[in-house]
Design a protein around this motif. Structure first.
Motif, short mmCIF file in Angstrom:
data_model
loop_
_atom_site.label_atom_id
_atom_site.label_comp_id
_atom_site.label_asym_id
_atom_site.label_seq_id
_atom_site.Cartn_x
_atom_site.Cartn_y
_atom_site.Cartn_z
N LEU A 26 -0.29 8.12 -0.60
CA LEU A 26 0.45 6.89 -0.29
C LEU A 26 -0.09 6.26 0.98
N ARG A 27 -0.35 7.06 1.99
CA ARG A 27 -0.88 6.53 3.25
C ARG A 27 -2.25 5.89 3.04
N ARG A 28 -3.09 6.52 2.21
CA ARG A 28 -4.41 5.91 1.93
C ARG A 28 -4.26 4.57 1.22
N ARG A 29 -3.33 4.51 0.24
CA ARG A 29 -3.10 3.24 -0.48
C ARG A 29 -2.59 2.16 0.47
N LEU A 30 -1.67 2.52 1.35
CA LEU A 30 -1.15 1.54 2.30
C LEU A 30 -2.22 1.09 3.30
N THR A 31 -3.06 2.00 3.71
CA THR A 31 -4.14 1.67 4.64
C THR A 31 -5.11 0.68 4.01
N ALA A 32 -5.35 0.82 2.72
CA ALA A 32 -6.33 -0.03 2.04
C ALA A 32 -5.79 -1.44 1.74
N LEU A 33 -4.49 -1.65 1.87
CA LEU A 33 -3.91 -2.96 1.57
C LEU A 33 -4.35 -4.00 2.59
N PRO A 34 -4.50 -5.24 2.15
CA PRO A 34 -4.79 -6.32 3.10
C PRO A 34 -3.56 -6.56 3.99
N ILE A 35 -3.80 -7.13 5.17
CA ILE A 35 -2.72 -7.33 6.13
C ILE A 35 -1.61 -8.21 5.56
N VAL A 36 -1.95 -9.19 4.74
CA VAL A 36 -0.94 -10.07 4.16
C VAL A 36 0.03 -9.27 3.29
N GLU A 37 -0.49 -8.34 2.52
CA GLU A 37 0.38 -7.52 1.67
C GLU A 37 1.25 -6.59 2.52
N LYS A 38 0.70 -6.06 3.61
CA LYS A 38 1.48 -5.21 4.50
C LYS A 38 2.63 -6.01 5.12
N LEU A 39 2.37 -7.26 5.47
CA LEU A 39 3.42 -8.10 6.03
C LEU A 39 4.49 -8.40 5.00
N ARG A 40 4.10 -8.59 3.74
CA ARG A 40 5.08 -8.79 2.66
C ARG A 40 5.97 -7.56 2.51
N LEU A 41 5.37 -6.38 2.56
CA LEU A 41 6.14 -5.13 2.47
C LEU A 41 7.12 -5.02 3.64
#
Length: 74
Positions: A26-41
């Protein structure tokens, strides 16, 4: 103890090594996400927190007890 084990869903695993591998994935998947997607989460988590606080607000506001003032001298 057997009755308790029978009530736990089969999807649930108590294998510690599997939990660690899952958490790392899960941490690897979250790390690979673009910053825009992280902000949406992050926005979604904030909305959820506000909804939870709002749902429980009535329980906290019904009765409020004032603490005694121990600093007063008679």
């Amino acid at each position: 103890m057997a009755e308790i084990s029978a009530t736990i869903p089969q999807l649930m695993s108590f294998d510690f090594d599997e939990m660690v591998r899952s958490k790392q994935a899960l941490r690897r998947r979250l790390t690979a996400l673009p910053i825009v997607e992280k902000l949406r989460l992050l926005d979604a988590l904030r909305e959820r927190a506000v909804a939870i606080r709002g749902a429980n607000h009535w329980q906290r506001s019904e009765a409020q007890e004032q603490p005694p003032d121990y600093g007063k001298k008679s």
